[in-house]
Design an enzyme around this catalytic site. Sequence first.
Site, PDB file in Angstrom:
ATOM      1  N   HIS A 195       5.627  -8.623  -3.016  1.00  0.00           N
ATOM      2  CA  HIS A 195       3.993  -8.213  -3.725  1.00  0.00           C
ATOM      3  C   HIS A 195       3.528  -9.247  -4.745  1.00  0.00           C
ATOM      4  O   HIS A 195       4.245  -9.471  -5.539  1.00  0.00           O
ATOM      5  CB  HIS A 195       4.081  -6.796  -4.202  1.00  0.00           C
ATOM      6  CG  HIS A 195       3.160  -6.534  -5.064  1.00  0.00           C
ATOM      7  ND1 HIS A 195       1.699  -6.489  -4.855  1.00  0.00           N
ATOM      8  CD2 HIS A 195       3.391  -5.995  -6.548  1.00  0.00           C
ATOM      9  CE1 HIS A 195       1.062  -6.111  -5.790  1.00  0.00           C
ATOM     10  NE2 HIS A 195       1.742  -5.931  -6.870  1.00  0.00           N
ATOM     11  N   TYR A 212      -5.508  -4.845  -8.140  1.00  0.00           N
ATOM     12  CA  TYR A 212      -5.479  -4.237  -9.373  1.00  0.00           C
ATOM     13  C   TYR A 212      -5.344  -5.147 -10.719  1.00  0.00           C
ATOM     14  O   TYR A 212      -4.987  -6.480 -10.386  1.00  0.00           O
ATOM     15  CB  TYR A 212      -4.315  -3.260  -9.662  1.00  0.00           C
ATOM     16  CG  TYR A 212      -3.002  -3.750  -9.479  1.00  0.00           C
ATOM     17  CD1 TYR A 212      -2.279  -4.257 -10.607  1.00  0.00           C
ATOM     18  CD2 TYR A 212      -2.318  -3.931  -8.472  1.00  0.00           C
ATOM     19  CE1 TYR A 212      -1.071  -4.701 -10.627  1.00  0.00           C
ATOM     20  CE2 TYR A 212      -0.990  -4.278  -8.224  1.00  0.00           C
ATOM     21  CZ  TYR A 212      -0.371  -4.853  -9.320  1.00  0.00           C
ATOM     22  OH  TYR A 212       0.973  -5.172  -9.319  1.00  0.00           O
ATOM     23  N   ASP A 238      11.522  28.991   5.318  1.00  0.00           N
ATOM     24  CA  ASP A 238      11.405  30.408   5.814  1.00  0.00           C
ATOM     25  C   ASP A 238      11.813  30.214   7.430  1.00  0.00           C
ATOM     26  O   ASP A 238      11.568  29.187   7.992  1.00  0.00           O
ATOM     27  CB  ASP A 238      10.025  30.818   6.043  1.00  0.00           C
ATOM     28  CG  ASP A 238       8.740  29.922   6.446  1.00  0.00           C
ATOM     29  OD1 ASP A 238       9.152  29.023   6.694  1.00  0.00           O
ATOM     30  OD2 ASP A 238       7.812  30.493   6.814  1.00  0.00           O
TER      31      ASP A 238
END
Length: 812
Positions: free
Chosen positions: A220, A254, A544
């Site tokens: 990256h 960013y 469950d």
Amino acid sequence: MSVLKVVIIGAGIVGTSLADELTARGCTDITVLDRGPLFTTGGSTSHAPGLVFQTNGSKTMTEFARYTVEKFVSLDAFNQLGGLEIATTEARWTDLHRKRGWAQSWGIPGKLLDPQQCQALYPLLDADRVLGGFHTPTDGLARALRAVTAQAERATERGARFLGHQEVVEVLENGGRVSGVRTATGEEFAADVVVSAAGFWGAQLGAKVGLTVPLVPMAHQYAKSTQVGPLRRGGLVGDEAFLPILRHQDQDLYYREHGDRIGIGYYGHRPMPVDMTTLMADTASEAMPSMLPFTEEDFTTAWAESVDLLPALSDSKVEEGFNGVFSFTPDGHSIMGEHRDLPGFWVAEAVWVTHSAGVAKAMAEWILDGAPATDVHECDLYRFEDAAKSPEFILKTSSQGFVEVYDIIHPHQYREEPRNIRVSPFYPRQLQLGAHFFEGGCWERPAWYDANAALVTELAEQGVPFPERDDWSGRFYSPISIAEARWTREHVALYDMTPLTRYEVGGRGACAFLQELTTNNVDKRVGSVTYTLMLDETGGIRSDLTVARLAEDLFQIGANGPLDMDWITRHLPPTGVTVRDITGGTCCIGVWGPQARDLVAPLSAADISHQAFGYFKAIQTFIGSIPVTMMRVSYVGELGWEIYTSAENGLNLWDLLFDAGQQYRAIAAGRIAFNSLRLEKGYRSWGSDMTAEHLPAAAGVGFAVSAKKDNFLGKAALDAADAPAKVLRSVVFDDPSAVVLGKEPVSAGGEVVGYVTSAGYSATIGRSIAYAWLPADVAVGDAVSVAYLAHNYGATVHAEPVVDPDMNLIRR
Ligand SMILES: Cc1cc2nc3c(=O)[nH]c(=O)nc-3n(C[C@H](O)[C@H](O)[C@H](O)COP(=O)(O)OP(=O)(O)OC[C@H]3O[C@@H](n4cnc5c(N)ncnc54)[C@H](O)[C@@H]3O)c2cc1C
């Protein structure tokens, strides 16, 4: 004080955080080994720019991030500058509203800002490019290496030791358990517990002990600009930062400050999976294996977009950059848990700095107390289906995860690639009926059928409402699902239940085993079906199950997914009980609706009248000449049966039922209708409505806990539990056109008090229904409001179930 001997492999942010968390709990005999020098080891943490945006669609991941921030602040290893995510497209601006909702649901403070407010916070922004932003004041920059050393120092003071240049080359076993590790220097380190916190080396280490750790090391890009004029604030140097951390997700970017320069991270480039064998063979990368040379050509768009957003960069250029390596996983979540076949060997990998301390805390609780306080099923090592464990699948999906890391992902968006991995025997007929398939657990699952489109017109003419949806909630959706749900309640429909996970538990000790493992009484007559729960030691709901006793020592279990197999296998007694996954070799059709008996009875070799074949009973018989197991159960809350047969009989069974159903206008119906019907009927979905964080009574499934049983896993915790502070409630929306999709914040009296778990449109009452965790004192009849994107919808807490509380439909 615990005398457990622990070896942690890896002194990155995860390994050191774990050493700190374990020693804080009195487990102090800890050795942390790293192949690199301490503490700039060469792993991902060594150069992590450390941006921490806490808010995430996952409650668990947000909780991990929140804890990490809190802890790093206390260690003076966090610069709480705030986080700003900006929108430059309408779609992102809408999505930031959704993000604000998540933040409210999970308790992270945050505000939506207009462009001028964004610019006031971040003066380098071109406000004309921005539609708005989401500001979270508690986000900021982790000083990752400072957090590493501070936690290592604290752990060392408590007795831990950290050794560099010790590469673990072998994991030692003794008597079926882990017994230590051997390093490249030939030294052995004995241990009761070995935790692999080896970052992107994790898959390789896992392979040494026969464990698939589904992560892919990916490169990256991260670059730093030259000096940026407006940031020259009189002698600022190094990594100092004053502006909020910034995300421009519309362009996969960013930003953070490094003194008077800007650091830019980019996810918009092609996925660059890293081949570990080549990486480690390259001696140049030995010093810092996680840093690969910068491929400038992949950064061209990133720079142009950055200059566009932050015009001050136009006088600057890229000064330096690298392609940094860290882990991606098929679903973007971390990987945590203990190796089932080698007890004592644990993994904590694919963890961002953002979540590191939270993950470490949960790991410490898990290792020492048996269960983490936070539900970690989304991160569990054993959450993956077998079909999802091939190297090809892991590579493709993790690469896709990289591409989508900043994308707007719809909650109902399903994987597009790889597809058609698991299909039920009915698949050719589903195609003919125009099924729209969604993927789940690697299965193709019909969401609705185009063949039912004409029913929309027919029902609309009869006055059935088909409310318009907004663009967002209208995706991955068709009004045909309303027609299918309504048709099920009024006529009869066939549902493909094949993807429902099924196990056979058999052997002389099978009954006693299930009695100990689950909460309800399953020791009933052959032919009985029981709804029951598996709890952990703390009483939290692990799953469950529907348990059918098919013979004295043979049970068929309807479960939720791979985590159930893991849990059951871990608790099996050494002899006398076997468990087998029969999902793929069998198939199932749910035939439900008031006319289900009219349809099935003429084909059935057995008497299936209400008197002969009661609710929650199972028989083995024939439909036509096809051997089947029939269970009179219904997750949609209607008369009918789940009809199971082996896979090779599946297509014939479908054809027989479907053709016979034509005189009753039987339809095939899909998952969306199924989900809305189960919501009406009050049936919970494990994983979204209830998890290991919840006790049965609070989740509204206390009826599945037998008061007569003396002992089962989790009983002691239930007996000692206080009345729940929060309970799962059903809410019904006031506005017939209101739709929510899950995870939205719920307010009462003007305060956010809870969040939505799952939601769907009820075709029976003509309103959306949602489940929400709410304070116990929010009562039936109380008004609440649910924030959905930019809207606030009024809703009322409703008694449960919303439809057929007296069970008349199901027991006819
Ligand atoms: C460019 C870049 C930017 C990033 N930005 C951010 C960001 O802004 N925010 C964020 O949260 N995250 C970010 N990340 C991700 C983050 O850096 C990593 O996810 C995190 O540091 C991983 O920590 P770790 O402790 O698991 O792994 P590492 O730090 O890699 O530690 C693993 C350790 O294990 C050791 N090891 C491996 N194998 C062995 C062995 N056999 N024996 C002994 N030791 C071994 C390694 O030497 C290494 O020290 C970024 C990553 C990159 C590359």
